[in-house]
Design an enzyme around this catalytic site. Structure first.
Site, PDB file in Angstrom:
ATOM      1  N   GLU A   1       0.408 -13.845  12.436  1.00 14.55           N
ATOM      2  CA  GLU A   1       0.149 -14.528  13.694  1.00 14.55           C
ATOM      3  C   GLU A   1       1.364 -15.330  14.178  1.00 14.55           C
ATOM      4  O   GLU A   1       1.240 -16.244  14.991  1.00 14.55           O
ATOM      5  CB  GLU A   1      -1.064 -15.448  13.550  1.00 14.55           C
ATOM      6  CG  GLU A   1      -2.343 -14.717  13.204  1.00 14.55           C
ATOM      7  CD  GLU A   1      -3.503 -15.671  12.967  1.00 14.55           C
ATOM      8  OE1 GLU A   1      -4.065 -16.169  13.946  1.00 14.55           O
ATOM      9  OE2 GLU A   1      -3.839 -15.915  11.794  1.00 14.55           O
TER      10      GLU A   1
ATOM     11  N   SER B   1      -7.125 -13.896  14.079  1.00 11.29           N
ATOM     12  CA  SER B   1      -6.766 -13.215  15.324  1.00 11.29           C
ATOM     13  C   SER B   1      -7.176 -11.752  15.357  1.00 11.29           C
ATOM     14  O   SER B   1      -6.543 -10.929  16.022  1.00 11.29           O
ATOM     15  CB  SER B   1      -5.252 -13.330  15.588  1.00 11.29           C
ATOM     16  OG  SER B   1      -4.895 -14.671  15.785  1.00 11.29           O
TER      17      SER B   1
ATOM     18  N   TYR C   1      -5.115 -12.860  23.413  1.00  6.61           N
ATOM     19  CA  TYR C   1      -3.933 -13.624  23.765  1.00  6.61           C
ATOM     20  C   TYR C   1      -3.157 -13.154  24.994  1.00  6.61           C
ATOM     21  O   TYR C   1      -2.397 -13.933  25.570  1.00  6.61           O
ATOM     22  CB  TYR C   1      -2.970 -13.656  22.569  1.00  6.61           C
ATOM     23  CG  TYR C   1      -3.591 -14.281  21.354  1.00  6.61           C
ATOM     24  CD1 TYR C   1      -3.854 -15.643  21.306  1.00  6.61           C
ATOM     25  CD2 TYR C   1      -3.943 -13.512  20.245  1.00  6.61           C
ATOM     26  CE1 TYR C   1      -4.439 -16.228  20.189  1.00  6.61           C
ATOM     27  CE2 TYR C   1      -4.519 -14.088  19.124  1.00  6.61           C
ATOM     28  CZ  TYR C   1      -4.762 -15.443  19.105  1.00  6.61           C
ATOM     29  OH  TYR C   1      -5.347 -16.021  17.999  1.00  6.61           O
TER      30      TYR C   1
ATOM     31  N   ARG D   1     -12.353 -24.982  15.092  1.00  7.00           N
ATOM     32  CA  ARG D   1     -13.103 -24.174  16.052  1.00  7.00           C
ATOM     33  C   ARG D   1     -13.932 -23.155  15.292  1.00  7.00           C
ATOM     34  O   ARG D   1     -13.402 -22.365  14.508  1.00  7.00           O
ATOM     35  CB  ARG D   1     -12.162 -23.445  17.015  1.00  7.00           C
ATOM     36  CG  ARG D   1     -12.834 -22.956  18.280  1.00  7.00           C
ATOM     37  CD  ARG D   1     -11.963 -22.001  19.080  1.00  7.00           C
ATOM     38  NE  ARG D   1     -11.913 -20.681  18.448  1.00  7.00           N
ATOM     39  CZ  ARG D   1     -10.800 -20.082  18.056  1.00  7.00           C
ATOM     40  NH1 ARG D   1      -9.624 -20.675  18.187  1.00  7.00           N
ATOM     41  NH2 ARG D   1     -10.850 -18.884  17.494  1.00  7.00           N
TER      42      ARG D   1
ATOM     43  N   ASP E   1     -16.292 -19.886  15.270  1.00  5.70           N
ATOM     44  CA  ASP E   1     -16.642 -18.686  16.040  1.00  5.70           C
ATOM     45  C   ASP E   1     -18.053 -18.263  15.656  1.00  5.70           C
ATOM     46  O   ASP E   1     -18.392 -18.206  14.469  1.00  5.70           O
ATOM     47  CB  ASP E   1     -15.649 -17.563  15.753  1.00  5.70           C
ATOM     48  CG  ASP E   1     -14.249 -17.900  16.262  1.00  5.70           C
ATOM     49  OD1 ASP E   1     -14.150 -18.698  17.211  1.00  5.70           O
ATOM     50  OD2 ASP E   1     -13.268 -17.381  15.698  1.00  5.70           O
TER      51      ASP E   1
ATOM     52  N   GLU F   1     -16.512 -17.493  11.428  1.00  5.81           N
ATOM     53  CA  GLU F   1     -15.421 -18.103  10.690  1.00  5.81           C
ATOM     54  C   GLU F   1     -15.057 -19.448  11.292  1.00  5.81           C
ATOM     55  O   GLU F   1     -15.469 -19.783  12.403  1.00  5.81           O
ATOM     56  CB  GLU F   1     -14.194 -17.195  10.651  1.00  5.81           C
ATOM     57  CG  GLU F   1     -13.666 -16.773  12.001  1.00  5.81           C
ATOM     58  CD  GLU F   1     -12.563 -15.722  11.864  1.00  5.81           C
ATOM     59  OE1 GLU F   1     -11.380 -16.124  11.935  1.00  5.81           O
ATOM     60  OE2 GLU F   1     -12.877 -14.532  11.688  1.00  5.81           O
TER      61      GLU F   1
ATOM     62  N   ASN G   1     -11.766 -21.891  12.206  1.00 11.81           N
ATOM     63  CA  ASN G   1     -10.325 -21.983  12.406  1.00 11.81           C
ATOM     64  C   ASN G   1      -9.913 -23.440  12.264  1.00 11.81           C
ATOM     65  O   ASN G   1     -10.399 -24.298  13.007  1.00 11.81           O
ATOM     66  CB  ASN G   1      -9.955 -21.476  13.799  1.00 11.81           C
ATOM     67  CG  ASN G   1     -10.407 -20.054  14.034  1.00 11.81           C
ATOM     68  OD1 ASN G   1      -9.725 -19.121  13.668  1.00 11.81           O
ATOM     69  ND2 ASN G   1     -11.576 -19.881  14.637  1.00 11.81           N
TER      70      ASN G   1
ATOM     71  N   GLY H   1      -5.573 -22.092  18.157  1.00 13.72           N
ATOM     72  CA  GLY H   1      -4.491 -21.781  19.083  1.00 13.72           C
ATOM     73  C   GLY H   1      -4.371 -22.807  20.195  1.00 13.72           C
ATOM     74  O   GLY H   1      -5.347 -23.449  20.590  1.00 13.72           O
TER      75      GLY H   1
END
Length: 335
Positions: A38, A166, A236, A275, A277, A291, A293, A297
């Site tokens: 990433e 990602s 992205y 964050r 998901d 998951e 994070n 990002g």
């Protein structure tokens, strides 16, 4: 989290920043780039963070851990660092451990929470032990019985590396015959591969801030990617992916997702921000954790800034507030 409490979080952020003297933050390093898959996204995130801090008058400097030996951090005389690294060697507890040894305050979760959250299997085991909903899963090996895997998890199912983010190396498998290739792709990126039941429904994400009992969930965001494919490109670089904040879902659904995300965040011992998901099953309406994070990002397409903006906090203020949290870290805190 209610609408009124969301407003209160935004108000608290503004209040804290109003009284902040940026010179008290000292010399700040922005860790970016790194060596994971990433890297490209980390450079985008890090440069955004760097420019935001500079715009606020902070003495901020970039440090690319992919081009420089991280041990050189000691010679930079940073007073604190903002971690804008994603994936392995940045989001997995390794850089956090080095920063702990250097007694250098940093943004985001500590060593243990970072190491747990990067490992999708360990994360799931902790969530399950806490009674939190996450898709059925099993770890795959080259000797796995593909038919048994499909029978256990159902089809379609998801195969992905256990330590990548990602959507790198992720495959949606629709038949038993596709499993060997999906495993091979994931295994080419990681030593651990996980398969999980594919939850069909709305794709959601919920940013979180704070630590322990003071942790809070920000507004939920609904993600609508083209062809229902939220892959690396659509995350992205695509302008076709739609992000809805507010989601348009019933209030009770948003609150249920926030409660689940917050419980998941606390179970892993996360701090500063994160964050979660989530997938919302279209048949049952039940949310499932995918998951966590721990270094989200911060690009132009990123979701934490979007949720923060919904509470009245702009990008640069969010970055400054996150950095401000490093001034509250206790010596030796590594949760």
């Amino acid at each position: 989290m209610s609408k009124s409490s969301l407003g209160l979080w935004g108000d608290r952020v503004k209040s804290q920043l109003t009284s902040l003297k940026v010179e008290s933050l000292g010399r700040v390093g922005v860790l970016l780039g790194g060596r994971s898959g990433e890297r490209e996204i980390s450079l985008m995130s890090g440069n955004g963070v760097l420019q935001a801090l500079i715009s606020k008058g902070v003495d901020a400097h970039a440090f690319d851990t992919g081009l420089r030996n991280p041990t050189e951090l000691a010679g930079e005389k940073f007073d604190r660092v903002f971690i804008s690294l994603h994936g392995r060697y940045g989001e997995d507890g390794t850089i956090q451990g080095l920063l702990e040894l250097l007694e250098l305050p940093y943004t985001g979760s500590g060593v243990l929470a970072s190491a747990l959250a990067i490992d999708k299997i360990a994360t799931k085991q902790i969530w399950i032990s806490n009674g939190l909903s996450t898709p059925e899963f099993e770890e795959l090996t080259a000797n796995s019985d593909w038919s048994a895997v499909a029978k256990h998890l159902g089809l379609p199912l998801i195969v992905k590396p256990a330590h990548e983010g990602s959507s790198l190396g992720l495959t949606k498998v629709k038949s038993v015959e596709e499993l060997p290739a999906a495993y091979a792709l994931a295994a080419s990126l990681d030593t651990k591969v996980v398969a999980e039941t594919c939850i069909v429904g709305d794709e959601l994400t919920c940013p979180l801030v704070g630590q322990g009992d003071s942790a809070e969930a920000l507004p939920v965001i609904k993600i609508i990617p083209p062809q229902a494919n939220y892959d690396f490109h659509n995350k992205y670089f695509s302008d076709e992916t739609q992000y809805l904040c507010p989601t348009g879902l019933p209030t009770e659904v948003n609150e249920r997702v926030q409660e689940l995300a917050l419980a998941a965040y606390k179970a892993l011992g996360c701090r500063t921000w994160g964050r979660a998901d989530v997938m919302l099953d279209q048949k049952t309406g039940k949310p499932y954790l995918l998951e966590m994070n721990t270094s989200p990002g911060m690009t132009s397409h990123s979701l934490v800034p979007m949720a923060a903006k919904a509470t009245g906090v702009e990008y640069a203020d969010l970055v400054l507030w996150l950095l401000l949290q490093t001034m509250q870290q206790k010596e030796g805190a590594s949760a």
